[in-house]
Design an enzyme around this catalytic site. Structure first.
Site, short mmCIF file in Angstrom:
data_model
loop_
_atom_site.label_atom_id
_atom_site.label_comp_id
_atom_site.label_asym_id
_atom_site.label_seq_id
_atom_site.Cartn_x
_atom_site.Cartn_y
_atom_site.Cartn_z
N GLY A 198 0.79 -1.23 0.00
CA GLY A 198 0.00 0.00 0.00
C GLY A 198 0.82 1.28 0.00
CG HIS B 264 1.72 -2.38 -15.36
ND1 HIS B 264 1.39 -3.60 -14.80
CD2 HIS B 264 2.68 -2.65 -16.28
CE1 HIS B 264 2.12 -4.55 -15.35
NE2 HIS B 264 2.92 -4.01 -16.26
CG ASP C 131 -9.28 -2.68 -21.42
OD1 ASP C 131 -8.66 -3.47 -20.69
OD2 ASP C 131 -8.93 -2.38 -22.59
CG ASP D 222 -1.52 -4.83 -16.59
OD1 ASP D 222 -2.20 -4.31 -15.68
OD2 ASP D 222 -0.71 -5.76 -16.38
CG HIS E 30 7.86 0.98 -5.25
ND1 HIS E 30 8.53 -0.19 -5.01
CD2 HIS E 30 6.57 0.66 -5.33
CE1 HIS E 30 7.66 -1.18 -4.94
NE2 HIS E 30 6.47 -0.71 -5.14
CD GLU F 254 4.60 1.76 -9.03
OE1 GLU F 254 4.34 0.87 -9.82
OE2 GLU F 254 4.68 1.57 -7.79
#
Ligand code: GAR
Length: 209
Positions: free
Chosen positions: A14, A111, A143, A147, A173, A176
């Site tokens: 998380g 991703h 969708d 991915d 990370h 991200e």
């Protein structure tokens, strides 16, 4: 300012949830994390939610007859929590087509690769095995595929020769933790839309000054 409700699905540590909580939750943009759900009762992400006084719930596969039933229960909970946007932040389950259809273009995923390269599990390992010099991070709409949805943001991360996996994972990370909140902020501001003529293409409007 009206509230924009963000729900986060997470299976693991998380840290991306934490980035959203730290950078967006309750800040001036009107974004509120309204719920965190996980398929894993022991996920550290749930502790992070509780630490921020955000409602948290678990939906383990073992407690539902099948994936459709689990996802329907989770969808009801997320809607009840007031989610305008659902963020997959390390959620390692494939969502049912019914779930995706119910929240069409309102689910995003982060991703750890530059899609469409290295979709699926262990994207960092796939990139290292392939010997690429550049990998990165993608934030995309979800969708029915793996991915495969329309790409919102991407950022490159170089793979230096000899760079070890831990170092590369740390760099991904960190990327991200900047890119995912940035995407959520833009969506909350109404700046992101999927092109009606070409559903693969995402348009991002400039920020008004
Ligand atoms: C992140 O690196 C995310 O990109 C990846 O899981 C990690 C979760 O980290 N997701 C996927 O690989 C999905 N295909 P976190 O739990 O610390 O946020």
């Amino acid at each position: 300012m009206s509230r924009f409700g963000v729900a986060v699905l997470a299976s693991g540590t998380g840290t991306n949830l934490q980035a959203i909580l730290d950078q967006l939750h309750g800040q001036e943009e009107g974004v509120a994390v309204v719920g965190v759900a996980s398929d894993k009762p022991g996920a550290e992400a749930l502790e992070r939610a509780r630490g921020a006084q955000v409602p948290a719930a678990t939906f383990p596969a073992s407690e539902h007859p099948d994936r459709e039933a689990r996802d329907a229960a989770m969808a009801d909970w997320l809607e009840g929590a007031g989610a305008d946007l659902i963020v997959l932040a390390g959620y390692m389950q494939l969502l049912s087509p019914e779930f995706v259809g119910r929240f069409r273009n309102r689910i995003i995923n982060v991703h750890p690769a530059l899609l469409p390269s290295f979709a699926g599990i262990d994207a960092v390992g796939q990139a290292i095995e392939h010997g690429v010099r550049v990998t990165g991070v993608t934030v995309h709409f979800v969708d029915e595929g793996v991915d495969s949805g329309p790409i919102i943001l991407q950022r490159a991360v170089p793979v230096r020769p000899g760079r070890d996996r831990d170092e590369l994972e740390d760099a991904i990370h960190r990327t991200e933790h900047a890119l995912l909140p940035e995407a959520v902020r833009m969506i909350a501001a109404g700046r992101v839309s999927v092109d009606s003529a070409n559903g693969r293409v995402v348009t991002i409007r400039q920020q008004r000054t």
